[in-house]
Design an enzyme around this catalytic site. Structure first.
Site, short mmCIF file in Angstrom:
data_model
loop_
_atom_site.label_atom_id
_atom_site.label_comp_id
_atom_site.label_asym_id
_atom_site.label_seq_id
_atom_site.Cartn_x
_atom_site.Cartn_y
_atom_site.Cartn_z
N GLU A 82 -53.75 -2.89 0.10
CA GLU A 82 -54.06 -1.57 0.63
C GLU A 82 -55.47 -1.08 0.32
O GLU A 82 -56.08 -0.42 1.15
CB GLU A 82 -53.04 -0.54 0.09
CG GLU A 82 -51.60 -0.81 0.47
CD GLU A 82 -51.37 -0.62 1.96
OE1 GLU A 82 -52.25 -0.10 2.65
OE2 GLU A 82 -50.28 -1.01 2.44
N SER B 134 6.05 9.64 -23.69
CA SER B 134 6.16 9.72 -25.15
C SER B 134 4.83 9.64 -25.87
O SER B 134 4.80 9.58 -27.10
CB SER B 134 7.08 8.60 -25.66
OG SER B 134 8.39 8.78 -25.18
#
Length: 688
Positions: free
Chosen positions: A72, A332
């Protein structure tokens, strides 16, 4: 001249130092959820419908940064935001009809992305140049480069290398190698044509080969690096972004935004999910299709694994319902807290003898799961064997707090009035979430201190609220720790295994099967059931949930073999005492068998046993003799004196009581012949 330069420099310095918004804050970000070991669990769309995962420059591989600069803007660190030479060269090529040529610097491209500029006209290009100069004046080169790499387009709604590296290569930006870096670097110029989509990859390969040649000439790589660059590394077809621990991340996203680091351990999450998958593959034919599991490190009460259902995407099992946060009957699994409260209130100790016999508590007549009764049973065994009658009786003896008040204090949400549950609450008649249940078991591991479960490292670590004493929690865990795993002889258990204190639960109608407990440094809760509340005889805690519980527990232990979990240290407030095995009281001189048990001085009920007594027997008749006794015509035998209701149970079930060993030959005869002739005490006790 110097003055003008100085003024210009001062102005630039003032612009740079004047407070301004960070580039990261000028664009909406995706919310990302991370594990404690820095694995990405989930990423969402940002407010502008883009996937954008901001990644600091320090977390990108140098090759990735170099590839973008090479492609770039090779002069990025030297120009002020605009490169006049590049602009003039691009304008000349465009004017001569060689196609539209780009002359934008990396900073100019950032300006276009950041401010959504139209740069196809001269006026637009001029505005872009001005914006680039303004960015350079306000931000450092490093900030600009980082912002560009996080905003560069990679096709569709993917922006930035943070998402692109994962989507196209399944890697973190820091793991991208040079070959992958040059592939990513050529995509932003034509993202729609080069983003790894089938036949269009010819353009990607051509652009990549050109950049690879440029890289080779500019950087003179080694032979191995050169071969890597020349390989046709192509970005793969877009793969799904991670959706790991989906129920957990759903819960996190409801309360958080931005980049969220959690306490969840990605490795432990995969371990639990893997064990669940294997278990379902093995037992799916029994109708077991759905599982939820929660793993918490009780040392800091932090979530390590959270599985809300067996398959988040499976609509047949309503997989998106989160079983960790859904209210269910716990069966339980609440019984340990009944016994812990009783220990604290001086109602019993582990060897206190409870009655497992047909009993009505007003209109409530509970039954045992197996439909049978075992008669007198130590409290420890009643808890381990999950006998319902003793548990309900213990619950009736609780005062302040009772079980309902205890659960309220523990923060169990959406509880109905106490009268709604009655004594059935001790047997799972209420509803809790898995998260709430795990918090209760973590409280046992933390010496009675209840602390909120943590999902984020930054969550506060309060001292917590004391709900039980250290003495009661230690003894309760010691009792649960004596519970053997299904089908195992504890004496044959492998050495080095983490200590496990655990309990199962089964709800009415076989709708829920549970197993919960402490596994070394963790609290583990497993649920098996159906979100449509359909019962299944296979949904029994000890048969369905316990095997999966121990698969996960053993896998955890194997994954951390060097992490030794020492057995709990008794707190100063507990002691051991010898008691008579049959009565649970201090042994008198006739008690044939003595065992040790924990007790809490000043709380636990301790008295001298009256169960075993000497009876004078006529040698000739074999019946109890009456005074005065003839010399050499009598002898003493030891009998157990049980209450009348226990004797009825013995006769009904055919249970035989153990006698002192010297008189074993007379025991059964005495039980048959002397019951009515033997003397009674004021309680209506009979010798056996």
């Amino acid at each position: 001249m110097r003055r003008s330069i100085a003024i210009a420099g001062a102005a630039l310095l003032l612009i740079r130092l004047y407070p301004h918004q960070a580039l990261r804050d000028q664009v909406p970000q995706s919310t990302s959820v991370w594990s404690a070991d820095r694995e990405l669990l989930r990423v969402t769309l940002a407010a502008d419908e883009q996937y954008r995962l901001w990644t600091p420059l320090s977390e990108m591989s140098p090759a990735l940064v170099d590839a973008f600069l090479l492609k770039e803007d090779g002069w990025f660190y030297w120009h002020p935001g605009v490169n006049p030479v590049s602009l003039i060269r691009a304008a000349g090529k465009t004017w001569r009809g060689r196609g539209r040529q780009g002359g934008s610097t990396l900073t100019m491209q950032l300006a276009r992305l950041l401010y959504h500029l139209n740069t196809r006209t001269p006026a637009g290009k001029l505005g872009q140049s001005a914006a680039a100069l303004w960015l350079e004046a306000r931000y450092s080169k490093r900030s600009i480069l980082e912002a560009y790499l996080n905003l560069a387009p990679f096709g569709g709604n993917i922006q930035g290398v943070g998402v692109a590296s994962r989507v196209y290569f399944g890697k973190l930006p820091a793991q991208i190698d040079p070959g992958e870096a040059i592939t990513l670097a050529v995509i932003p110029q034509r993202p729609a044509a080069r983003a790894g989509r089938g036949s269009r990859q010819a353009g990607l390969l051509a652009a990549r080969a050109q950049l690879a040649d440029f890289w080779i000439r500019a950087k003179r790589p080694t032979d191995s690096e050169r071969r890597q660059l020349e390989l046709p590394v192509v970005a793969r077809t877009v793969s799904p972004l991670p959706l790991d621990a989906p129920h957990f991340t759903d819960a996190i996203l409801r309360a958080n935004s931005g980049s969220v680091v959690t306490t969840l351990d990605a490795g432990l999450q995969r371990l639990v999910e893997r064990q669940i998958e294997r278990y379902l593959n093995q037992f799916g034919e029994r109708g077991i299709r759905n599982v939820a599991a929660l793993l918490i490190d009780h040392r800091d009460v932090s979530v390590k694994s959270w599985v809300g259902s067996a398959d988040y995407a499976n609509e047949e099992i309503h997989g998106q319902i989160d079983g960790v946060l859904t209210k269910r009957s716990p069966g339980s699994t609440l019984k340990p807290f009944v016994y812990a409260l009783a220990l604290d209130q001086g109602i019993l100790h582990p060897r206190t003898i409870l009655r497992d016999a047909p009993t009505s508590f007003g209109p409530f007549t509970p039954e045992n799961f197996d439909g049978n009764f075992v008669g007198p049973i130590p409290a420890e065994d009643a808890l381990i064997r999950s006998r319902n009658i003793p548990a309900v009786w213990v619950a009736t003896q609780l005062r302040q707090p009772n079980l309902y008040q205890f659960l309220q204090s523990a923060g169990i949400g959406n509880m109905k009035p106490e009268s709604y549950y009655g004594l059935a609450l001790a047997l799972g008649g209420g509803e809790v979430t898995m998260e709430e249940l795990a918090g209760l078991y973590a409280m046992l591991a933390n010496h009675g201190m209840l602390r909120p479960i943590r999902t984020l490292p930054g969550d506060p670590k309060p001292d917590g609220v004391r709900l039980l004493s250290p003495e009661a929690t230690f003894i309760t865990l010691d009792m649960l720790g004596r519970n053997p795993r299904p089908g195992e002889d504890r004496s044959l258990a492998p050495r080095g295994r983490w200590p496990i204190a655990w309990k199962t639960g089964t709800s009415w109608g076989f709708r829920d099967a549970w197993s919960a407990g402490i596994v070394g440094p963790y609290v583990l809760v497993v649920w098996i059931g159906d979100f449509e509340d359909r019962g299944n005889p296979s949904f029994v805690g000890v048969d369905a949930a316990a095997p999966l519980f121990f698969r996960i527990a053993d896998a955890l232990n194997l994954q951390s073999p060097d992490e030794l979990a020492a057995p709990p240290v008794p707190p100063p407030g507990v002691s051991k005492v010898a008691v008579c095995a049959e009565s649970g009281d201090l042994p008198n001189r006739y008690c044939p068998q003595v065992v040790d048990t924990w007790y809490i001085p000043g709380k636990s009920p301790i008295r001298v046993s009256q169960l075993h007594r000497a009876v004078t027997i006529d040698i000739g008749t074999g019946r109890p003799a009456c005074p005065p006794y003839a010399p050499n015509a009598t002898r003493q035998e030891i009998f157990e004196f049980w209450p009348s209701d226990m004797m009825k149970l013995f006769r009904h079930t055919g249970l035989r009581r153990r006698c002192e060993h010297r008189l074993a030959q007379h025991c059964n005869a005495a039980a048959r012949s002397h019951i009515h002739a033997a003397p009674q005490d004021g309680r209506g006790d009979h010798p056996a």
